[in-house]
Scaffold this motif. Structure first.
Motif, PDB file in Angstrom:
ATOM      1  N   ALA A  10      50.575  33.824 -26.554  1.00  0.00           N
ATOM      2  CA  ALA A  10      49.778  34.833 -27.252  1.00  0.00           C
ATOM      3  C   ALA A  10      48.462  35.133 -26.533  1.00  0.00           C
ATOM      4  O   ALA A  10      48.017  36.283 -26.509  1.00  0.00           O
ATOM      5  CB  ALA A  10      49.500  34.371 -28.681  1.00  0.00           C
ATOM      6  N   CYS A  11      47.827  34.126 -25.928  1.00  0.00           N
ATOM      7  CA  CYS A  11      46.514  34.367 -25.315  1.00  0.00           C
ATOM      8  C   CYS A  11      46.634  34.873 -23.893  1.00  0.00           C
ATOM      9  O   CYS A  11      45.645  35.338 -23.312  1.00  0.00           O
ATOM     10  CB  CYS A  11      45.642  33.108 -25.375  1.00  0.00           C
ATOM     11  N   GLY A  12      47.823  34.760 -23.309  1.00  0.00           N
ATOM     12  CA  GLY A  12      48.032  35.283 -21.956  1.00  0.00           C
ATOM     13  C   GLY A  12      47.775  34.283 -20.847  1.00  0.00           C
ATOM     14  O   GLY A  12      48.024  34.585 -19.677  1.00  0.00           O
ATOM     15  N   ALA A  13      47.293  33.076 -21.193  1.00  0.00           N
ATOM     16  CA  ALA A  13      47.013  32.079 -20.154  1.00  0.00           C
ATOM     17  C   ALA A  13      48.308  31.566 -19.531  1.00  0.00           C
ATOM     18  O   ALA A  13      48.351  31.258 -18.339  1.00  0.00           O
ATOM     19  CB  ALA A  13      46.227  30.909 -20.753  1.00  0.00           C
ATOM     20  N   CYS A  77      51.424  26.438 -24.919  1.00  0.00           N
ATOM     21  CA  CYS A  77      50.212  26.780 -24.182  1.00  0.00           C
ATOM     22  C   CYS A  77      49.072  25.919 -24.715  1.00  0.00           C
ATOM     23  O   CYS A  77      48.846  25.891 -25.926  1.00  0.00           O
ATOM     24  CB  CYS A  77      49.883  28.252 -24.372  1.00  0.00           C
ATOM     25  N   ALA A  79      45.980  26.384 -24.543  1.00  0.00           N
ATOM     26  CA  ALA A  79      44.845  27.186 -25.029  1.00  0.00           C
ATOM     27  C   ALA A  79      45.112  27.769 -26.415  1.00  0.00           C
ATOM     28  O   ALA A  79      44.256  27.696 -27.295  1.00  0.00           O
ATOM     29  CB  ALA A  79      44.533  28.309 -24.036  1.00  0.00           C
TER      30      ALA A  79
HETATM   31 ZN   LIG Z   1      48.058  30.817 -24.663  1.00  0.00          ZN
END
Ligand SMILES: [Zn+2]
Ligand SMILES: [Zn+2]
Length: 155
Positions: A10-13, A77, A79
């Motif tokens: 979801a955060c793209g990391a 993830c 993050a």
């Molecule tokens: Zn993430």
């Protein structure tokens, strides 16, 4: 071989690339999957781990309790906590990719519905897709090419 499928958290990391089509796609309606996802079912695309390229991020494993006692780890993830894939039975060469994390989840509709004995009653299954009360025989359902791929993974 189908073209690559990209996905991520979801955060793209965390970003990954499935380098080919999976061997098979499960829609699992079991109670464990319902609880672990917080929703009605999970969508898992089964693929060789070495066909999943990590583009960015550092997925972290979380051990899940199982009835069978066989290990199940969910990779998330660090993050944002999005779950991106699972590893069952300590088989690190086989990945169960969460189809909903793909940029194009429509690319991988389920090949089979399993554990429909605990399916939520308002979920209607489509015609023409095999569905089983519990697990199923991959030998009877999978295409020969996918069975060969799995055999190579288990070797
Ligand atoms: Zn993430
Ligand atoms: Zn399940």
């Amino acid at each position: 071989m189908a073209e690559a499928l990209d996905g991520g958290c979801a955060c793209g990391a965390l970003r990954f690339r499935m380098q080919s089509a999976p061997m098979f796609v499960h829609c699992c309606h079991c109670k464990d999957c319902q609880r672990q996802t917080g929703t009605a079912f999970v969508l898992n695309a089964l693929i060789e781990a070495d066909r999943v390229e990590l583009l960015s991020g550092d997925p972290q494993p979380y051990a899940m309790p199982t009835d069978s006692g066989r290990p199940h780890r969910v990779f998330r993830c660090p993050a944002c906590g999005t779950a991106v894939w699972s590893e069952y039975g300590g088989l690190s060469k086989l990945r169960f990719m969460r189809v909903g994390t793909l940029d194009e989840p429509t690319a991988l509709p389920p090949d089979v519905h399993i554990y429909i004995r605990s399916k939520l009653p308002w979920v209607t299954l489509p015609d023409g897709v095999p569905a089983f009360e519990a697990y199923y025989s991959s030998r009877e359902l999978w295409p020969a090419a996918s069975l060969d791929r799995r055999k190579a993974v288990m070797r």
